[in-house]
Design a protein around this motif. Sequence first.
Motif, PDB file in Angstrom:
ATOM      1  N   GLN A 179      45.855  33.727  39.352  1.00 56.05           N
ATOM      2  CA  GLN A 179      47.193  33.563  39.044  1.00 56.05           C
ATOM      3  C   GLN A 179      47.491  32.061  38.447  1.00 56.05           C
ATOM      4  O   GLN A 179      47.810  32.044  37.184  1.00 56.05           O
ATOM      5  CB  GLN A 179      47.762  33.576  40.667  1.00 56.05           C
ATOM      6  CG  GLN A 179      47.586  34.680  41.305  1.00 56.05           C
ATOM      7  CD  GLN A 179      48.209  34.933  42.653  1.00 56.05           C
ATOM      8  OE1 GLN A 179      49.274  34.079  43.081  1.00 56.05           O
ATOM      9  NE2 GLN A 179      47.906  36.078  43.269  1.00 56.05           N
TER      10      GLN A 179
ATOM     11  N   ARG B 297      42.759  29.627  45.986  1.00 58.92           N
ATOM     12  CA  ARG B 297      44.149  29.399  46.901  1.00 58.92           C
ATOM     13  C   ARG B 297      45.268  30.452  46.482  1.00 58.92           C
ATOM     14  O   ARG B 297      45.961  30.725  47.419  1.00 58.92           O
ATOM     15  CB  ARG B 297      44.643  27.984  46.971  1.00 58.92           C
ATOM     16  CG  ARG B 297      45.649  27.891  48.126  1.00 58.92           C
ATOM     17  CD  ARG B 297      45.253  27.851  49.395  1.00 58.92           C
ATOM     18  NE  ARG B 297      45.614  27.006  50.381  1.00 58.92           N
ATOM     19  CZ  ARG B 297      45.242  26.905  51.618  1.00 58.92           C
ATOM     20  NH1 ARG B 297      44.506  27.917  52.153  1.00 58.92           N
ATOM     21  NH2 ARG B 297      45.406  25.875  52.456  1.00 58.92           N
ATOM     22  N   CYS B 298      45.094  30.993  45.170  1.00 57.99           N
ATOM     23  CA  CYS B 298      46.095  31.732  44.830  1.00 57.99           C
ATOM     24  C   CYS B 298      46.086  33.431  45.122  1.00 57.99           C
ATOM     25  O   CYS B 298      46.941  33.984  45.859  1.00 57.99           O
ATOM     26  CB  CYS B 298      46.513  31.861  43.391  1.00 57.99           C
ATOM     27  SG  CYS B 298      47.131  30.152  42.798  1.00 57.99           S
ATOM     28  N   THR B 299      44.798  33.953  44.966  1.00 56.26           N
ATOM     29  CA  THR B 299      44.663  35.476  44.873  1.00 56.26           C
ATOM     30  C   THR B 299      44.172  35.889  46.295  1.00 56.26           C
ATOM     31  O   THR B 299      44.310  37.164  46.505  1.00 56.26           O
ATOM     32  CB  THR B 299      43.673  35.772  43.685  1.00 56.26           C
ATOM     33  OG1 THR B 299      42.042  35.425  44.394  1.00 56.26           O
ATOM     34  CG2 THR B 299      43.710  35.182  42.556  1.00 56.26           C
ATOM     35  N   GLY B 300      43.837  35.102  47.018  1.00 57.26           N
ATOM     36  CA  GLY B 300      43.087  35.673  48.286  1.00 57.26           C
ATOM     37  C   GLY B 300      41.731  36.630  48.087  1.00 57.26           C
ATOM     38  O   GLY B 300      41.286  37.076  48.930  1.00 57.26           O
ATOM     39  N   TYR B 301      41.369  36.187  46.853  1.00 60.13           N
ATOM     40  CA  TYR B 301      39.863  36.789  46.419  1.00 60.13           C
ATOM     41  C   TYR B 301      39.815  38.267  46.334  1.00 60.13           C
ATOM     42  O   TYR B 301      38.755  38.851  45.662  1.00 60.13           O
ATOM     43  CB  TYR B 301      38.818  36.489  47.539  1.00 60.13           C
ATOM     44  CG  TYR B 301      38.959  34.903  47.830  1.00 60.13           C
ATOM     45  CD1 TYR B 301      39.202  34.478  48.956  1.00 60.13           C
ATOM     46  CD2 TYR B 301      38.236  34.134  46.924  1.00 60.13           C
ATOM     47  CE1 TYR B 301      39.302  33.032  49.115  1.00 60.13           C
ATOM     48  CE2 TYR B 301      38.240  32.777  46.908  1.00 60.13           C
ATOM     49  CZ  TYR B 301      38.789  32.245  48.278  1.00 60.13           C
ATOM     50  OH  TYR B 301      38.861  30.926  48.557  1.00 60.13           O
ATOM     51  N   HIS B 302      40.831  39.358  46.877  1.00 66.62           N
ATOM     52  CA  HIS B 302      40.501  40.845  46.985  1.00 66.62           C
ATOM     53  C   HIS B 302      40.458  41.275  45.332  1.00 66.62           C
ATOM     54  O   HIS B 302      39.438  42.085  44.902  1.00 66.62           O
ATOM     55  CB  HIS B 302      41.751  41.323  47.643  1.00 66.62           C
ATOM     56  CG  HIS B 302      41.757  42.801  47.704  1.00 66.62           C
ATOM     57  ND1 HIS B 302      41.920  43.439  48.866  1.00 66.62           N
ATOM     58  CD2 HIS B 302      41.193  43.687  46.765  1.00 66.62           C
ATOM     59  CE1 HIS B 302      41.632  44.741  48.678  1.00 66.62           C
ATOM     60  NE2 HIS B 302      41.431  44.911  47.547  1.00 66.62           N
TER      61      HIS B 302
ATOM     62  N   GLN C  39      50.748  38.547  45.344  1.00 66.83           N
ATOM     63  CA  GLN C  39      51.554  37.482  45.981  1.00 66.83           C
ATOM     64  C   GLN C  39      51.208  37.732  47.545  1.00 66.83           C
ATOM     65  O   GLN C  39      51.031  36.700  48.263  1.00 66.83           O
ATOM     66  CB  GLN C  39      52.904  37.341  45.630  1.00 66.83           C
ATOM     67  CG  GLN C  39      53.404  36.817  44.420  1.00 66.83           C
ATOM     68  CD  GLN C  39      53.088  35.378  44.457  1.00 66.83           C
ATOM     69  OE1 GLN C  39      53.441  34.462  45.140  1.00 66.83           O
ATOM     70  NE2 GLN C  39      51.860  34.862  43.738  1.00 66.83           N
TER      71      GLN C  39
ATOM     72  N   ARG D 101      48.815  39.396  48.924  1.00 69.95           N
ATOM     73  CA  ARG D 101      47.273  39.133  49.242  1.00 69.95           C
ATOM     74  C   ARG D 101      46.956  37.663  49.424  1.00 69.95           C
ATOM     75  O   ARG D 101      46.288  37.037  50.287  1.00 69.95           O
ATOM     76  CB  ARG D 101      46.388  39.809  48.240  1.00 69.95           C
ATOM     77  CG  ARG D 101      46.296  41.122  48.263  1.00 69.95           C
ATOM     78  CD  ARG D 101      45.549  41.762  47.138  1.00 69.95           C
ATOM     79  NE  ARG D 101      45.252  43.161  47.444  1.00 69.95           N
ATOM     80  CZ  ARG D 101      44.905  43.841  46.585  1.00 69.95           C
ATOM     81  NH1 ARG D 101      44.604  43.584  45.423  1.00 69.95           N
ATOM     82  NH2 ARG D 101      44.664  45.239  46.826  1.00 69.95           N
ATOM     83  N   GLY D 102      47.554  36.834  48.300  1.00 67.52           N
ATOM     84  CA  GLY D 102      47.237  35.330  48.399  1.00 67.52           C
ATOM     85  C   GLY D 102      47.948  34.779  49.665  1.00 67.52           C
ATOM     86  O   GLY D 102      47.181  33.770  50.164  1.00 67.52           O
TER      87      GLY D 102
ATOM     88  N   VAL E 278      45.870  35.658  52.813  1.00 63.05           N
ATOM     89  CA  VAL E 278      44.927  34.825  52.997  1.00 63.05           C
ATOM     90  C   VAL E 278      45.313  33.113  53.461  1.00 63.05           C
ATOM     91  O   VAL E 278      44.529  32.484  54.381  1.00 63.05           O
ATOM     92  CB  VAL E 278      43.872  34.667  51.707  1.00 63.05           C
ATOM     93  CG1 VAL E 278      42.847  33.813  51.812  1.00 63.05           C
ATOM     94  CG2 VAL E 278      43.342  36.001  51.756  1.00 63.05           C
TER      95      VAL E 278
END
Lengths: 162, 798, 278
Positions: A102, A139-144, B690, B692-693, B696
């Motif tokens: 991102q 911090r942006c993608t949540g890793y998935h 967005q 998903r981020g 988390v």
Amino acid sequence: MSERALDISLTVNGETVAERVEARKTLVDFLRDDLSLTGSHVGCEHGVCGACTVRVNGEIARACLMLAVQCDGTTVETIEGLSDSGELADLQAAFAQRNALQCGFCTPAMLATAQDLLKRGGVPSRDAIREQMSGNYCRCTGYHAIVDAIESVAQARAGAKK
Amino acid sequence: MKIVEDSPPVLTALDRPNSYIGRSVPRPNLHRLAQGRGQYVSDVSLPRMAHVAYLRSPHAHANIVSIDASTAKKAPGIIAVVTGAELAKVMTPWVGVLTHLKGLKSAPQPPIAVERACWQGEAVCAVVARSRAQAEDAAELIEVNYQPLPAVTDAETALDAKTPVIHSSLGDNLCFERKLDVGKVDDAFASSDAVIETTFVTGRHTGVTNEPRAIVADWNEGEQRLTVYQGTQAPHMMQNLFAKHLGLAEHQVRVLTKDVGGSFGIMVHTYADEMATVALSKMLKRPVKFVADRIESFVTDIHARDHRIKAKIGVKKDGTIIAFEIDDLTGIGPYSVYPRTSGIEANQVVNLVGGPYTCSNYRAQARVVFTNKNVMCQYRAVGHPIAVAVTEGLVELAAAKIGMDPLEIRRRNLLPDDAYPAQSAAGLKFEKLSHHESLAHLDAMMNYAALRAEQKKLRAQGIYRGIGFASFIEVTNPSAAFYGVGGARISSQDGATIKLDAQGAIIVATGVSEQGQGAEAVMAQVAATSFGVPIERVRVIMGDTDNTPYGGGTWASRAAGIGGEAAWQAGKALRANVLAVAGAMLQAKPETLDIRNGVVVDAANGTERLPLEELARVAYFRPDTLPAGIQAEIVATRHYVPRAWPFAFTNGVQASYLEVDTDTGFVKLLKHWCVEDCGTIINPQLVDEQIRGGVVQGIGAALFEQCLYDERGQMLNGNMADYLVPMAAEMPDIECGHVVSPTADSELGAKGAGEAGTAGAPACVMNAINDALRPLRAQPLTDMPFTPDKILRALGKV
Amino acid sequence: MKPAPFAYARARSVDEAVALLGEKDAKLLAGGQSLIASLNMRLSAPALLIDINGIGGLDGIARNGDMVEIGALTRHAAAERSDVIAQHAPLIARAMPHIGHVAIRSRGTLGGSIAFADPAAELPACLLALNGEVEVSGPKGKRTIKADDFFKGLFETALGAQDVLTAIRVPAATKETRVGFAELARRHGDYAMVGLAASAKVDGKNLKDVRLAFFGVGATPVRAKKAEAALASGDVEAAVKALDLDPPDDVQATSAAKKHLAGVLLRRVAKQLMEARP
């Protein structure tokens, strides 16, 4: 015998570089400030976030935890070199396809770390991918999406080998 | 009379041919970022650029008696050492208040502390040098004589008579107070069959953006102009503030925002050290760069969400929720942050508790108090994570008490999908939400029944899994009701200028900005669709106050809904302008023409008539060939602001499935789901990412993140090893689903989606943990983050 | 944060490193994964950094008789890939994936980890559990220090100001050797909240020479000797009750939680110790 500033000579992205640097200058600051290779990023300077990950003599390393003077005589590869050589092309394409980046700040390091896993061959499980990437903060993608992208490249490379 | 339709059906506004609306088009800026060729502020280097390091107060509260920089000034590479008193001659202080938050008060805050430091980490002196390392070397040589003062560090006692008042001019430590009393709350509790009363604590945390805050300020003495490179979410707002506090006109200031290494709200605020850096550039007449290192980031980036909420819910045994009550206390820093104020988060908590439900009895009290810790302000999903945790926590505790399934209690109380327009007890106005459809979608997506069966089977084997939910509403697309009415020069409108270039491509300049969420792609998709070109022929310009329309920037999930609508309208307007020229060139009525795929066509049958390149060539280079009286205007600007609704509320519902190791207190997240209704979806992939981020980030709040302070106001864990952010190995896969309820307040119908993930995740993880531990009769956990320590205590094992 | 200025020298031999250590306020630079972080934060400001990465002969892994000898400059990554360690020092093999992350392991060294002696680190506890020893070169020559005598206090070891740790030695595993390892960390790769490295010898149905080295529970890795005795007699619950650890509170967990977790880990590791060797 002991100096505060030294002359060093190393190969960076295939180019021979000769500079005089302060002993205290980290590799990542040397790359960014002295060579204007700003693709390697500084996120914490204590070796936790992984944003500074580069390759030194073929192995990934935290460039904030190495001194430039230690790298005399070494081969350093940064995202710019890894990218221009085409080594990361399928990973970069997969990341773009899945929006696995991102803001992009962690991305050069993510790519180098992913490539370190994938060049060993095979198709790692999602858990194994997460474990390999566990030292790179995003911090942006949540890793998935990052896991999806790496998994898809692993499968493609394995398929291509058959 | 029978109407015979022999012409093709009229396309709706969104059903443009070759429409990009609803398509997951990859973002154009990804390639340069993946090649390491981004341009972050921390990458910017200018000739003669100096570097500043700030000497920071080690005390939470102290008088600054004297500063002796005589040795420091002589250190190698030093250009200047500047105190707060010296900087005050160049830059005026500011006060973070807004008139619509009645009674909100705060003291003036200087860029560098002058006589008193009010939090550990506040800058007390600036050291400007040829390199950051040299500045830090010299900073060690500065002798500051501090007279420590008692620090206010406990929000619970901040208003006690014997607690020192931080700013005597304010009279007390109360920043803001809000009370709300709707319906007949006491009667409702009295007639409830079950009342749950508990206290929620949401831990103070911070954004930890990947790129630490950075700013390069360049005052050009010859031009009398200031150029600032800043990763801000609101370039025009900062342009206004830099001008205001330096005594300049706005047009003397240009703010440039290229690539930003993450913002999440952290970058929408005014920081004392960034303002100081700008003032130093003007003072020293050369570029000055400041990059916060991670250690100083932890004590200066805004913190958020430090709340203690006493909360109560009353329900009937048939599951009807009849009352909510909260008493919210939050301890912010010593100043209300400028210009958005530190009262907004608590204000949102009051507004949002109970929001998804029909319950009409609601009483709330919120107090915002000053403390000598780091400043606090808006961070992703402002107030929502807290309000949703309180509401959804109470709802599931109530469900458990009366023996009702948590989805069932929601079905009985969520606002019906056909009840709109509607209003919540707190007075929030909803245009159209889809709580029930979303819930049904989630139920199916996660196969809830199967998970319950699996949970039951595993419990018999001593394995404790939990399922938790969170329904929520979310504020997006704010109108001027959010900030403008309070006197802030924060724009709720936005604009887009689209011009056709000489080769038939379009250049879109917009006031919203990119932070990684995909605003650049979304604007390109909207403009390409609206105007009628392939997306490869669209270039977007953002983040430049000199070259974009005056706008608000990107925050409160407004870029797609508000910025997108401006781009949509500008695309339509430009199409009309171009077709006026085309009509003149083709001797055809403009209304019979359209632009599709970069070509002017007959609207009726798509026959290609004139490529845009050709029209542009004529307009720019051969206007002599146009009929008399025709002046080609192949550029158009449109602005947009929501007018019908103060906010475009969205709704969603999330679920968490996890397993608690009851020996160790460790939580393993197995899966997470979110169904979100954000209206028209312009790029489904970007919306999902967005979410998903955001999820988390919310998981971080629930399980890992907390800024820990001791009683002296010292932050104990201000580094990446001790402040725990979520990393890949502990995070679950996150599945997203959508319902679409467009807003009628714009043609695009797009609402916002950037914050929904963060709003709901803490609540549903909390509910899942409590669901997992319920058979073990554990004390319900309501104090975030849920560390192994706390879980072991709840289980009675420690 | 940028380090304070320092001078830098490359030692070409252990003797040179020892001599340089005597010159001024100096620190050895090996892997640098802990040192450079502390220099960056100015928690440490030596006048001289002595880079020992170029000293030859300090990075071998070999089975010598009934010991496994690991050169101090062996990178964690090399140890992770080593067949010798996998076969003959299985406890160390089990600990390796828990050490930091891949990029840390490519630079960090086993000698550095032992010499730095972070109380929450895996390798010092493994050394203690295996009854290993370190080889040290100092101004008065070489000596060997047993693990039981090596860890003195918080980041404090038996190394003198002019000593260089040159090798680690652990007894090679035999048919009777049993090892166990378990660690609890909030996130993969973090320093342990509590951890346990254990070794023992199978003795019929029981265990003997039980060594339980907890980490993350005090200023150094700690042997739970009373628990060792109870475990040797086969009573796991008695071993748990006999744990007399006194961990301090820290930002990750309270003392009470750590004590409880130590018991949980002991049960898990006891199971591993009872397993048949593959």
